[in-house]
Write a protein that holds these residues in place. Structure first.
Motif, mmCIF file in Angstrom:
data_model
loop_
_atom_site.group_PDB
_atom_site.id
_atom_site.type_symbol
_atom_site.label_atom_id
_atom_site.label_comp_id
_atom_site.label_asym_id
_atom_site.label_seq_id
_atom_site.Cartn_x
_atom_site.Cartn_y
_atom_site.Cartn_z
ATOM 1 N N ASP A 56 102.032 18.824 -58.590
ATOM 2 C CA ASP A 56 101.556 17.459 -58.341
ATOM 3 C C ASP A 56 100.695 16.971 -59.509
ATOM 4 O O ASP A 56 100.786 15.817 -59.922
ATOM 5 C CB ASP A 56 100.730 17.392 -57.054
ATOM 6 N N LEU A 57 99.866 17.858 -60.018
ATOM 7 C CA LEU A 57 99.022 17.495 -61.163
ATOM 8 C C LEU A 57 99.879 17.162 -62.378
ATOM 9 O O LEU A 57 99.609 16.185 -63.079
ATOM 10 C CB LEU A 57 98.044 18.623 -61.491
ATOM 11 N N ALA A 58 100.899 17.973 -62.628
ATOM 12 C CA ALA A 58 101.785 17.713 -63.773
ATOM 13 C C ALA A 58 102.425 16.339 -63.632
ATOM 14 O O ALA A 58 102.493 15.567 -64.599
ATOM 15 C CB ALA A 58 102.858 18.796 -63.875
ATOM 16 N N GLN A 59 102.873 16.023 -62.430
ATOM 17 C CA GLN A 59 103.513 14.720 -62.202
ATOM 18 C C GLN A 59 102.520 13.575 -62.382
ATOM 19 O O GLN A 59 102.814 12.596 -63.059
ATOM 20 C CB GLN A 59 104.113 14.685 -60.800
ATOM 21 N N ARG A 60 101.338 13.703 -61.811
ATOM 22 C CA ARG A 60 100.337 12.629 -61.920
ATOM 23 C C ARG A 60 99.856 12.425 -63.347
ATOM 24 O O ARG A 60 99.574 11.308 -63.757
ATOM 25 C CB ARG A 60 99.155 12.921 -61.010
ATOM 26 N N LEU A 61 99.733 13.521 -64.084
ATOM 27 C CA LEU A 61 99.264 13.434 -65.468
ATOM 28 C C LEU A 61 100.399 13.156 -66.451
ATOM 29 O O LEU A 61 100.155 12.950 -67.636
ATOM 30 C CB LEU A 61 98.542 14.722 -65.865
ATOM 31 N N GLU A 62 101.644 13.193 -65.936
ATOM 32 C CA GLU A 62 102.830 12.958 -66.752
ATOM 33 C C GLU A 62 102.912 13.952 -67.913
ATOM 34 O O GLU A 62 103.098 13.576 -69.068
ATOM 35 C CB GLU A 62 102.888 11.505 -67.238
ATOM 36 N N VAL A 63 102.737 15.231 -67.567
ATOM 37 C CA VAL A 63 102.848 16.308 -68.545
ATOM 38 C C VAL A 63 103.727 17.405 -67.953
ATOM 39 O O VAL A 63 104.003 17.419 -66.751
ATOM 40 C CB VAL A 63 101.469 16.892 -68.937
ATOM 41 N N VAL A 64 104.125 18.333 -68.793
ATOM 42 C CA VAL A 64 104.923 19.461 -68.308
ATOM 43 C C VAL A 64 104.013 20.428 -67.545
ATOM 44 O O VAL A 64 102.814 20.517 -67.840
ATOM 45 C CB VAL A 64 105.646 20.189 -69.467
ATOM 46 N N PRO A 65 104.575 21.148 -66.564
ATOM 47 C CA PRO A 65 103.752 22.076 -65.776
ATOM 48 C C PRO A 65 102.977 23.083 -66.620
ATOM 49 O O PRO A 65 101.832 23.419 -66.294
ATOM 50 C CB PRO A 65 104.778 22.778 -64.873
ATOM 51 N N ARG A 66 103.550 23.546 -67.725
ATOM 52 C CA ARG A 66 102.851 24.510 -68.585
ATOM 53 C C ARG A 66 101.535 23.936 -69.116
ATOM 54 O O ARG A 66 100.535 24.656 -69.254
ATOM 55 C CB ARG A 66 103.770 24.932 -69.749
ATOM 56 N N ALA A 67 101.534 22.635 -69.416
ATOM 57 C CA ALA A 67 100.310 22.000 -69.911
ATOM 58 C C ALA A 67 99.222 22.025 -68.832
ATOM 59 O O ALA A 67 98.039 22.234 -69.138
ATOM 60 C CB ALA A 67 100.588 20.567 -70.357
ATOM 61 N N VAL A 68 99.620 21.839 -67.578
ATOM 62 C CA VAL A 68 98.655 21.884 -66.478
ATOM 63 C C VAL A 68 98.087 23.294 -66.349
ATOM 64 O O VAL A 68 96.884 23.476 -66.151
ATOM 65 C CB VAL A 68 99.290 21.400 -65.153
ATOM 66 N N THR A 69 98.946 24.278 -66.479
ATOM 67 C CA THR A 69 98.490 25.674 -66.396
ATOM 68 C C THR A 69 97.415 25.946 -67.446
ATOM 69 O O THR A 69 96.369 26.533 -67.152
ATOM 70 C CB THR A 69 99.677 26.645 -66.571
ATOM 71 N N THR A 70 97.652 25.494 -68.669
ATOM 72 C CA THR A 70 96.689 25.693 -69.757
ATOM 73 C C THR A 70 95.371 24.977 -69.445
ATOM 74 O O THR A 70 94.287 25.543 -69.651
ATOM 75 C CB THR A 70 97.281 25.170 -71.088
ATOM 76 N N LEU A 71 95.452 23.744 -68.948
ATOM 77 C CA LEU A 71 94.242 22.984 -68.609
ATOM 78 C C LEU A 71 93.476 23.656 -67.476
ATOM 79 O O LEU A 71 92.249 23.782 -67.524
ATOM 80 C CB LEU A 71 94.600 21.545 -68.225
ATOM 81 N N VAL A 72 94.197 24.070 -66.445
ATOM 82 C CA VAL A 72 93.541 24.718 -65.307
ATOM 83 C C VAL A 72 92.916 26.044 -65.743
ATOM 84 O O VAL A 72 91.789 26.369 -65.333
ATOM 85 C CB VAL A 72 94.522 24.896 -64.124
ATOM 86 N N ASP A 73 93.612 26.796 -66.580
ATOM 87 C CA ASP A 73 93.043 28.050 -67.102
ATOM 88 C C ASP A 73 91.693 27.784 -67.770
ATOM 89 O O ASP A 73 90.705 28.486 -67.513
ATOM 90 C CB ASP A 73 93.979 28.707 -68.126
ATOM 91 N N ALA A 74 91.648 26.776 -68.631
ATOM 92 C CA ALA A 74 90.410 26.461 -69.357
ATOM 93 C C ALA A 74 89.319 25.979 -68.405
ATOM 94 O O ALA A 74 88.154 26.384 -68.531
ATOM 95 C CB ALA A 74 90.685 25.410 -70.431
ATOM 96 N N LEU A 75 89.677 25.143 -67.454
ATOM 97 C CA LEU A 75 88.680 24.624 -66.513
ATOM 98 C C LEU A 75 88.214 25.704 -65.537
ATOM 99 O O LEU A 75 87.071 25.691 -65.089
ATOM 100 C CB LEU A 75 89.232 23.411 -65.757
ATOM 101 N N GLU A 76 89.092 26.641 -65.237
ATOM 102 C CA GLU A 76 88.705 27.764 -64.382
ATOM 103 C C GLU A 76 87.710 28.653 -65.140
ATOM 104 O O GLU A 76 86.697 29.094 -64.575
ATOM 105 C CB GLU A 76 89.949 28.545 -63.971
ATOM 106 N N ALA A 77 87.974 28.900 -66.420
ATOM 107 C CA ALA A 77 87.051 29.684 -67.246
ATOM 108 C C ALA A 77 85.696 28.975 -67.370
ATOM 109 O O ALA A 77 84.645 29.616 -67.433
ATOM 110 C CB ALA A 77 87.653 29.926 -68.633
ATOM 111 N N HIS A 78 85.726 27.645 -67.381
ATOM 112 C CA HIS A 78 84.520 26.819 -67.448
ATOM 113 C C HIS A 78 83.768 26.839 -66.119
ATOM 114 O O HIS A 78 82.579 26.499 -66.064
ATOM 115 C CB HIS A 78 84.935 25.382 -67.826
ATOM 116 N N GLY A 79 84.459 27.228 -65.042
ATOM 117 C CA GLY A 79 83.852 27.258 -63.711
ATOM 118 C C GLY A 79 83.977 25.949 -62.949
ATOM 119 O O GLY A 79 83.356 25.774 -61.903
#
Length: 146
Positions: A56-79
């Protein structure tokens, strides 16, 4: 009807202003350790009724799912976010804000406001009001869409 040169000039001015605003926002976001793309994802998660799925995030942000994974990884590391299992389908992962994420969103809001103030500083209150009206007209026009 405006002359083509005038429309081209206005388009160029809008593009320059957009780039200037992006640069100002990036400067204000740097101390938070958040990129503009991460900021968009955080705002998107915050404006959903339930934790969204990665797809859903990939669709809303109009990016490929892999890009969402990378963003979520970074934000998860950020807490700022955490992955949680979907209550009805264990194979589905949802993304929810943490308390740190909510604090980060407030700081992001302040950073975006400061960036806008940097850009708008030369304008009087009356000029800001006129600009706001013009931008509203442009953003709600029902003409051709890009």
């Amino acid at each position: 009807m405006p002359e083509p040169e005038t429309s081209g000039l206005l388009a160029e001015q809008l593009l320059r202003l957009t780039r200037k605003l992006h640069r100002a926002q990036k400067l204000h976001l740097e101390p938070l350790g958040i990129t503009p793309a991460q900021s968009r994802l955080l705002r998107t998660v915050a404006h959903t009724d339930e934790p969204p799925r990665m797809a859903d995030l990939a669709q809303r942000l109009e990016v490929v799912p892999r890009a969402v994974t990378t963003l979520v990884d970074a934000l998860e590391a950020h807490g700022s976010v955490r992955r949680v299992p979907d209550p009805t389908n264990r194979r589905v992962v949802r993304v929810e804000l943490t308390d740190t994420g909510r604090s980060t969103l407030r700081a992001l809001h302040d950073a975006r406001r400061a960036a806008a103030e940097d850009i708008l500083a030369p304008l009087s209150p009356e000029q800001r009001e006129v600009l706001g009206g013009l931008l509203d007209t442009l953003s709600t026009a029902h003409g051709r869409h890009c």
